[in-house]
Design a protein around this motif. Structure first.
Motif, PDB file in Angstrom:
ATOM      1  N   ASP A 150       0.768  -1.007   0.119  1.00 39.92           N
ATOM      2  CA  ASP A 150       0.181  -0.206  -0.302  1.00 39.92           C
ATOM      3  C   ASP A 150       1.105   1.452   0.174  1.00 39.92           C
ATOM      4  O   ASP A 150       1.549   1.559   0.700  1.00 39.92           O
ATOM      5  CB  ASP A 150      -0.898   0.837   1.099  1.00 39.92           C
ATOM      6  N   PHE A 151       0.467   2.422  -0.682  1.00 37.30           N
ATOM      7  CA  PHE A 151       1.679   3.614  -0.729  1.00 37.30           C
ATOM      8  C   PHE A 151       0.570   4.488  -0.254  1.00 37.30           C
ATOM      9  O   PHE A 151      -0.379   5.059  -1.044  1.00 37.30           O
ATOM     10  CB  PHE A 151       1.501   3.333  -2.272  1.00 37.30           C
ATOM     11  N   ASP A 152       0.888   5.292   0.570  1.00 38.64           N
ATOM     12  CA  ASP A 152      -0.084   6.080   1.797  1.00 38.64           C
ATOM     13  C   ASP A 152       1.025   7.593   1.619  1.00 38.64           C
ATOM     14  O   ASP A 152       2.004   7.225   2.521  1.00 38.64           O
ATOM     15  CB  ASP A 152       0.298   5.908   3.325  1.00 38.64           C
ATOM     16  N   GLY A 153       0.370   8.624   0.667  1.00 37.20           N
ATOM     17  CA  GLY A 153       1.365   9.924   0.404  1.00 37.20           C
ATOM     18  C   GLY A 153       2.470   9.882  -0.622  1.00 37.20           C
ATOM     19  O   GLY A 153       3.401  10.552  -0.588  1.00 37.20           O
ATOM     20  N   GLU A 154       1.939   8.459  -2.110  1.00 35.52           N
ATOM     21  CA  GLU A 154       3.094   8.462  -2.782  1.00 35.52           C
ATOM     22  C   GLU A 154       2.868  10.002  -3.045  1.00 35.52           C
ATOM     23  O   GLU A 154       3.994  10.383  -4.477  1.00 35.52           O
ATOM     24  CB  GLU A 154       2.740   7.638  -3.581  1.00 35.52           C
ATOM     25  N   GLN A 155       1.583  10.330  -3.409  1.00 40.93           N
ATOM     26  CA  GLN A 155       1.768  11.567  -4.590  1.00 40.93           C
ATOM     27  C   GLN A 155       2.272  12.803  -4.114  1.00 40.93           C
ATOM     28  O   GLN A 155       2.541  13.460  -4.657  1.00 40.93           O
ATOM     29  CB  GLN A 155      -0.147  12.239  -4.767  1.00 40.93           C
ATOM     30  N   HIS A 156       2.839  12.980  -2.836  1.00 38.17           N
ATOM     31  CA  HIS A 156       3.524  13.457  -1.962  1.00 38.17           C
ATOM     32  C   HIS A 156       4.894  14.022  -2.431  1.00 38.17           C
ATOM     33  O   HIS A 156       5.776  14.712  -2.708  1.00 38.17           O
ATOM     34  CB  HIS A 156       3.410  13.537  -0.519  1.00 38.17           C
ATOM     35  N   LEU A 157       5.383  12.797  -2.446  1.00 37.01           N
ATOM     36  CA  LEU A 157       6.609  12.343  -3.538  1.00 37.01           C
ATOM     37  C   LEU A 157       6.333  12.721  -4.718  1.00 37.01           C
ATOM     38  O   LEU A 157       7.993  13.410  -5.705  1.00 37.01           O
ATOM     39  CB  LEU A 157       7.545  11.298  -2.616  1.00 37.01           C
ATOM     40  N   ARG A 158       5.911  12.620  -5.926  1.00 34.74           N
ATOM     41  CA  ARG A 158       5.446  12.703  -7.506  1.00 34.74           C
ATOM     42  C   ARG A 158       5.722  14.609  -7.561  1.00 34.74           C
ATOM     43  O   ARG A 158       5.564  14.864  -7.922  1.00 34.74           O
ATOM     44  CB  ARG A 158       3.865  11.678  -7.412  1.00 34.74           C
ATOM     45  N   ASP A 159       5.142  15.154  -6.101  1.00 33.11           N
ATOM     46  CA  ASP A 159       4.819  16.537  -6.277  1.00 33.11           C
ATOM     47  C   ASP A 159       6.034  16.775  -6.402  1.00 33.11           C
ATOM     48  O   ASP A 159       6.936  18.082  -6.585  1.00 33.11           O
ATOM     49  CB  ASP A 159       3.900  16.895  -4.471  1.00 33.11           C
ATOM     50  N   ILE A 160       7.010  16.352  -5.184  1.00 27.27           N
ATOM     51  CA  ILE A 160       8.772  16.765  -5.328  1.00 27.27           C
ATOM     52  C   ILE A 160       9.274  16.799  -6.061  1.00 27.27           C
ATOM     53  O   ILE A 160       9.585  17.447  -6.457  1.00 27.27           O
ATOM     54  CB  ILE A 160       9.244  16.202  -3.694  1.00 27.27           C
ATOM     55  N   VAL A 161       9.002  15.879  -7.093  1.00 29.00           N
ATOM     56  CA  VAL A 161       9.571  15.778  -8.470  1.00 29.00           C
ATOM     57  C   VAL A 161       9.241  16.706  -8.642  1.00 29.00           C
ATOM     58  O   VAL A 161       9.993  16.734  -9.683  1.00 29.00           O
ATOM     59  CB  VAL A 161       9.576  13.666  -8.660  1.00 29.00           C
ATOM     60  N   SER A 162       7.979  16.813  -9.493  1.00 27.98           N
ATOM     61  CA  SER A 162       7.458  17.586 -10.114  1.00 27.98           C
ATOM     62  C   SER A 162       7.578  18.622  -9.739  1.00 27.98           C
ATOM     63  O   SER A 162       7.542  19.555 -10.777  1.00 27.98           O
ATOM     64  CB  SER A 162       5.746  17.350 -10.824  1.00 27.98           C
ATOM     65  N   GLY A 163       8.273  19.000  -8.518  1.00 26.56           N
ATOM     66  CA  GLY A 163       8.511  20.456  -8.332  1.00 26.56           C
ATOM     67  C   GLY A 163       9.743  21.425  -8.971  1.00 26.56           C
ATOM     68  O   GLY A 163      10.229  22.270  -9.039  1.00 26.56           O
ATOM     69  N   GLY A 164      10.502  20.492  -9.293  1.00 28.16           N
ATOM     70  CA  GLY A 164      11.761  20.622  -9.873  1.00 28.16           C
ATOM     71  C   GLY A 164      13.213  20.832  -8.832  1.00 28.16           C
ATOM     72  O   GLY A 164      14.350  21.863  -9.424  1.00 28.16           O
ATOM     73  N   LYS A 165      12.918  20.991  -7.864  1.00 28.76           N
ATOM     74  CA  LYS A 165      13.972  21.540  -6.613  1.00 28.76           C
ATOM     75  C   LYS A 165      14.799  20.178  -6.545  1.00 28.76           C
ATOM     76  O   LYS A 165      15.872  20.916  -5.371  1.00 28.76           O
ATOM     77  CB  LYS A 165      13.351  21.615  -5.941  1.00 28.76           C
ATOM     78  N   GLY A 166      14.207  18.903  -6.734  1.00 25.04           N
ATOM     79  CA  GLY A 166      14.593  18.095  -5.418  1.00 25.04           C
ATOM     80  C   GLY A 166      14.226  17.982  -3.799  1.00 25.04           C
ATOM     81  O   GLY A 166      13.199  19.215  -4.156  1.00 25.04           O
ATOM     82  N   GLY A 167      14.655  17.091  -3.892  1.00 28.65           N
ATOM     83  CA  GLY A 167      14.219  17.380  -2.146  1.00 28.65           C
ATOM     84  C   GLY A 167      14.705  16.007  -1.486  1.00 28.65           C
ATOM     85  O   GLY A 167      15.383  14.867  -1.346  1.00 28.65           O
ATOM     86  N   ILE A 168      14.587  16.672  -0.141  1.00 35.36           N
ATOM     87  CA  ILE A 168      15.228  15.282   1.287  1.00 35.36           C
ATOM     88  C   ILE A 168      14.142  14.449   2.011  1.00 35.36           C
ATOM     89  O   ILE A 168      12.912  14.956   2.371  1.00 35.36           O
ATOM     90  CB  ILE A 168      15.861  16.353   2.343  1.00 35.36           C
ATOM     91  N   LEU A 169      14.381  13.410   1.811  1.00 35.54           N
ATOM     92  CA  LEU A 169      13.007  12.603   2.103  1.00 35.54           C
ATOM     93  C   LEU A 169      14.190  11.692   3.662  1.00 35.54           C
ATOM     94  O   LEU A 169      15.380  11.272   3.223  1.00 35.54           O
ATOM     95  CB  LEU A 169      12.791  11.060   1.464  1.00 35.54           C
ATOM     96  N   LEU A 170      13.416  12.185   4.492  1.00 34.92           N
ATOM     97  CA  LEU A 170      13.853  11.642   6.338  1.00 34.92           C
ATOM     98  C   LEU A 170      13.364  10.259   6.291  1.00 34.92           C
ATOM     99  O   LEU A 170      11.854  10.584   6.270  1.00 34.92           O
ATOM    100  CB  LEU A 170      13.898  12.527   7.419  1.00 34.92           C
ATOM    101  N   SER A 171      14.023   9.134   7.076  1.00 35.18           N
ATOM    102  CA  SER A 171      14.061   8.032   7.668  1.00 35.18           C
ATOM    103  C   SER A 171      14.500   7.945   8.730  1.00 35.18           C
ATOM    104  O   SER A 171      15.177   8.296   9.263  1.00 35.18           O
ATOM    105  CB  SER A 171      13.661   6.749   6.558  1.00 35.18           C
ATOM    106  N   ALA A 172      14.368   6.523   9.950  1.00 42.58           N
ATOM    107  CA  ALA A 172      14.746   5.911  10.794  1.00 42.58           C
ATOM    108  C   ALA A 172      14.257   4.993  11.017  1.00 42.58           C
ATOM    109  O   ALA A 172      13.895   4.334   9.881  1.00 42.58           O
ATOM    110  CB  ALA A 172      13.466   6.787  11.763  1.00 42.58           C
ATOM    111  N   HIS A 173      15.537   4.119  11.511  1.00 37.33           N
ATOM    112  CA  HIS A 173      15.720   2.611  11.600  1.00 37.33           C
ATOM    113  C   HIS A 173      13.898   1.975  12.410  1.00 37.33           C
ATOM    114  O   HIS A 173      13.878   1.206  13.675  1.00 37.33           O
ATOM    115  CB  HIS A 173      16.484   2.340  12.439  1.00 37.33           C
TER     116      HIS A 173
END
Length: 290
Positions: free
Chosen positions: A99-122
């Protein structure tokens, strides 16, 4: 103080046994063998069991017996995530669903043309999440400590074909900063863990599950310095063959004064996910300040 050293447990023989089982029997026989491996760590690896038991008993608020049960489950699920990582990255036949919850947020970052930082944890299975980023059809850069034993890393690369992303290794000479700058300048995505650091690294303090804990300064300094969209991403195992991917709505943090806000937002997301998936917190060292 955290005493994590940036290295993974396990050895080449152990990996090769599980990979042979995966090739000829699939994930379920591998999961069966894993029950005994998890039992071994549960019984004999006190250095890693102690902090996880402490987390279950004093932070998650479980009783002693439930904390012990969840300690075993934690080892078992952690082993499953390693097995799943190999299966997905090596494109072995499998029945995994997502299941992909919020995938559109990442697509918006990609289409925004500025790059982006994705933070995660263990938390959950970062490697599976990283492999699934190929759905975005954007160049991915993962920042990590190069702490795996070289023989294990080479063996896994021979099986999986290597990661399908660019790896930026954290180095003492700070050359990784230039690599991150280049990636963001090229409108690429940069992914990194924001919950671990090595001794001597600069840190920030935030409250997690009711107690103060230290977090690395680096990810939040980068987020406020480069002023690109930032999203928190996680992937959790919800059944033997099903994962749930999460990505938060991106935010932009401008200037050093917003470092603390970036940390606060990230820790808030972490705490929410830890409470929802308590057995998928894989920090086997003293995380909280005492």
């Amino acid at each position: 103080m955290p005493s994590w050293q940036g290295k993974s447990k396990g050895n080449k023989l152990g990996y090769s046994i599980f990979i042979a089982i995966l090739r000829y029997g699939g994930v379920y026989p591998a999961y069966f063998l894993l029950r005994f491996v998890a039992a071994y760590y549960f019984l004999f690896s006190w250095s890693s069991s102690r902090p996880i038991y402490h987390y279950f008993h004093t932070k998650a608020g479980f009783g002693r017996f439930k904390s012990l049960i969840n300690l075993y489950r934690n080892y078992y699920v952690f082993g499953q995530t390693i097995i799943d990582k190999v299966v997905v990255m090596a494109d072995m036949a499998n029945k995994f669903t997502f299941d992909f919850d919020g995938e559109q947020h990442l697509r918006d970052i990609v289409s925004g043309g500025k790059g982006g930082i994705l933070l995660s944890a263990h938390l959950g299975n970062w490697e599976v999440a990283g492999h699934l980023f190929k759905r975005l059809q954007a160049r991915i850069n993962i920042v990590m400590f190069d702490g795996e034993h070289e023989r294990i890393k080479e063996y896994l690369s021979s099986v999986t074909g290597g990661r399908n992303v660019n790896i930026i290794v954290l180095k003492d000479d700070l050359s990784h900063i230039y690599a991150i700058n280049d990636a963001l300048s090229n409108q690429e995505l940069v992914c990194m863990h924001a919950d671990r650091f090595l001794p001597g690294n600069k840190t920030m303090t935030a409250e997690l599950l009711g107690s103060p804990a230290q977090f690395p300064l680096g990810p939040f300094l980068l987020a406020s310095t480069f002023r690109v969209p930032v999203s928190a991403v996680f992937a959790f195992k919800e059944s033997a063959t099903h994962y749930h991917f999460y990505a938060t709505e991106p935010r932009i943090y401008s200037g050093r004064r917003q470092q603390e806000q970036a940390l606060k937002d990230f820790v808030g997301e972490m705490e929410e996910k830890i409470r929802k998936y308590p057995t998928q917190w894989f920090n086997y060292y003293d995380f909280w300040e005492e």
